[in-house]
Design a protein around this motif. Structure first.
Motif, PDB file in Angstrom:
ATOM      1  N   ILE A 138       8.119  -1.866  -6.195  1.00 47.45           N
ATOM      2  CA  ILE A 138       7.271  -3.070  -6.158  1.00 47.45           C
ATOM      3  C   ILE A 138       8.002  -4.286  -6.720  1.00 47.45           C
ATOM      4  O   ILE A 138       8.239  -5.266  -6.020  1.00 47.45           O
ATOM      5  N   PHE A 139       8.384  -4.221  -7.993  1.00 47.62           N
ATOM      6  CA  PHE A 139       8.909  -5.411  -8.670  1.00 47.62           C
ATOM      7  C   PHE A 139      10.256  -5.861  -8.100  1.00 47.62           C
ATOM      8  O   PHE A 139      10.416  -7.029  -7.730  1.00 47.62           O
ATOM      9  N   MET A 140      11.241  -4.963  -8.026  1.00 47.57           N
ATOM     10  CA  MET A 140      12.568  -5.376  -7.569  1.00 47.57           C
ATOM     11  C   MET A 140      12.610  -5.721  -6.079  1.00 47.57           C
ATOM     12  O   MET A 140      13.229  -6.718  -5.695  1.00 47.57           O
ATOM     13  N   PRO A 141      11.968  -4.939  -5.193  1.00 46.79           N
ATOM     14  CA  PRO A 141      11.984  -5.348  -3.779  1.00 46.79           C
ATOM     15  C   PRO A 141      11.346  -6.708  -3.533  1.00 46.79           C
ATOM     16  O   PRO A 141      11.706  -7.402  -2.581  1.00 46.79           O
ATOM     17  N   LEU A 142      10.390  -7.110  -4.390  1.00 48.37           N
ATOM     18  CA  LEU A 142       9.745  -8.418  -4.236  1.00 48.37           C
ATOM     19  C   LEU A 142      10.473  -9.518  -5.008  1.00 48.37           C
ATOM     20  O   LEU A 142       9.995 -10.649  -5.078  1.00 48.37           O
ATOM     21  N   LYS A 169       0.844  -1.200   0.000  1.00 45.74           N
ATOM     22  CA  LYS A 169       0.000   0.000   0.000  1.00 45.74           C
ATOM     23  C   LYS A 169       0.881   1.252   0.000  1.00 45.74           C
ATOM     24  O   LYS A 169       0.578   2.230  -0.678  1.00 45.74           O
ATOM     25  N   PHE A 170       1.976   1.195   0.764  1.00 40.94           N
ATOM     26  CA  PHE A 170       2.907   2.324   0.797  1.00 40.94           C
ATOM     27  C   PHE A 170       3.564   2.507  -0.573  1.00 40.94           C
ATOM     28  O   PHE A 170       3.708   3.636  -1.069  1.00 40.94           O
ATOM     29  N   SER A 171       3.962   1.392  -1.210  1.00 40.01           N
ATOM     30  CA  SER A 171       4.550   1.457  -2.542  1.00 40.01           C
ATOM     31  C   SER A 171       3.564   2.034  -3.549  1.00 40.01           C
ATOM     32  O   SER A 171       3.928   2.847  -4.406  1.00 40.01           O
ATOM     33  N   THR A 172       2.291   1.605  -3.430  1.00 43.22           N
ATOM     34  CA  THR A 172       1.250   2.115  -4.326  1.00 43.22           C
ATOM     35  C   THR A 172       1.069   3.615  -4.140  1.00 43.22           C
ATOM     36  O   THR A 172       0.869   4.356  -5.118  1.00 43.22           O
ATOM     37  N   PHE A 173       1.164   4.070  -2.898  1.00 52.00           N
ATOM     38  CA  PHE A 173       1.053   5.500  -2.613  1.00 52.00           C
ATOM     39  C   PHE A 173       2.193   6.275  -3.285  1.00 52.00           C
ATOM     40  O   PHE A 173       1.980   7.357  -3.854  1.00 52.00           O
TER      41      PHE A 173
END
Length: 411
Positions: free
Chosen positions: A344-348, A281-285
């Protein structure tokens, strides 16, 4: 920790200058050289930078990481430097052969002396040694020296380039200062690791091992840097003079977001491992916020387009206003795409998906731009780049939603 903040600050300044100098060059060169000569210089300059991106091959990531793991071990440090420089020599040979073949069949008229200076410009940027000092965390002098040298070069351009006949001098000045910076870098490297020896097997290994770093770091840059070269081939060198200033403004507007996102990357990587659902949610923000800022920035540039082009380019570049006002639509989507990749993509750990999408849409954008140029000429190239960026955004959003659904069901 203080040293890390200092290095991040220096790299941010270096990146800021790398975007600022090309923008400051625009009024100096465009007003002095005119549309045709300025377009010729830009075509050579941007093609040289495109080739240097291939030779750099993401070693600023993979190479600096290797160096950071062997600080204090001079034999191993020397081995890494020899292997990576050998890899760059092999990549350079491939780019030289490729560029000569393209020039032999292209319809663009490249003056021989200008081409020589263009190759030297390419060698200078391709063989930059900043990756080594980045890994050693000793970048203060190399960065400060480069920044000062680039401003001195800009001043020399202002003094010695004042008419179309000075076009050759302009390229010679830019190439000479770039070569001087690289030569000083070689001297600093020699003091750290000693002499260089070519290692073919090690060079091939570095190219193989650094492929994913190359895909991630270079695909986006190559897509933007290839734009002027594509315009030169499809629309002629005069069109490059109307396209490149807009492209530089867009690149500068978007590029300054990079250091902020890279600064957040370690924090988000750690937080997403602790609580994926909450921190997505923080990343989306962050993504939504940067998209909104991009919309605001694009609106400002759209409104000021006439003034900016008139201020920087002067008469004869009226079409550049139209190009800039189309190109601004890239800004919010590109900022959003960068944010999604690094938050989103790289941290996951979804870097393979991201790399695939980047390389696919890099080629897709160039093919679409080339096809649309047949119908809409220069504007068609810009339409293609903007449309591909929007489709790229939609693809990233679709994959991100799927990732979020999978992570939520796993919880």
């Amino acid at each position: 920790m203080i040293l890390q903040f200092k290095n991040v600050g220096l790299l941010f300044v270096a990146q800021l200058v790398s975007y600022l100098i090309p923008i400051l060059e625009i009024p100096i060169l465009a007003r002095a050289l005119g549309v045709d000569e300025y377009g010729h210089i830009l075509l050579i300059q941007t093609t040289a930078l495109l080739c240097s991106l291939v030779v750099e091959y993401g070693f600023s990531l993979s190479g600096s990481r290797q160096v950071a793991l062997c600080v204090g071990e001079k034999p191993l440090l020397s081995k890494i430097y020899n292997e990576i420089t050998s890899a760059k020599i092999m990549l350079t040979a491939g780019m030289v052969v490729t560029s000569l073949l393209i020039m032999s069949i292209a319809t663009v008229d490249i003056k021989p002396q200008a081409a020589v200076w263009g190759y030297l410009y390419f060698f200078a940027y391709g063989f930059s040694s900043i990756w080594l000092f980045q890994g050693l965390e000793k970048i203060t002098f190399p960065v400060v020296f480069e920044v000062c040298l680039r401003f001195v070069g800009l001043f020399v351009l202002f003094i010695f380039v004042s008419q179309p006949e000075d076009a050759r001098n302009a390229l010679m000045i830019m190439s000479s200062f770039a070569l001087l910076n690289t030569a000083v870098g070689f001297y600093l490297v020699y003091r750290v690791v000693g002499g260089f020896s070519f290692v073919a097997k090690g060079g091939v290994k570095q190219i193989k091992d650094g492929f994913h770093s190359f895909l991630y770091k270079s695909s986006n840059n190559i897509m933007m840097s290839a734009g002027p070269a594509l315009v030169g081939v499809m629309c002629g060198q005069a069109a490059v003079a109307k396209f490149a200033p807009a492209e530089k403004i867009i690149k500068a507007s978007v590029g300054l977001v990079g250091p902020v996102l890279i600064g957040l990357y370690p924090y988000l990587s750690r937080k997403l491992l602790q609580s994926t659902s909450l921190n997505l949610k923080f990343s989306t923000f962050i993504v939504a916020g940067l998209f909104f800022l991009g919309v605001v920035g694009a609106g400002i540039i759209f409104v000021l387009g006439d003034y900016l082009v008139s201020l920087m380019l002067g008469p004869g570049f009226e079409e550049a206003i139209v190009i800039l006002r189309i190109f601004v639509f890239v800004i919010p989507f590109r900022m959003m795409n960068q944010a999604m990749g690094l938050t989103i993509f790289m941290p996951l750990g979804k870097d393979r998906i991201l790399s695939f999408l980047l390389i696919f849409f890099s080629f897709f954008s160039l093919i679409l731009a080339a096809l649309l140029s047949y119908e809409f000429d220069l504007k068609g190239v810009v339409y293609g780049l903007v449309l591909s960026e929007i489709v790229f955004s939609a693809s990233l959003v679709a994959f991100a939603i799927n990732i979020k659904r999978v992570e939520s069901s796993a919880c």
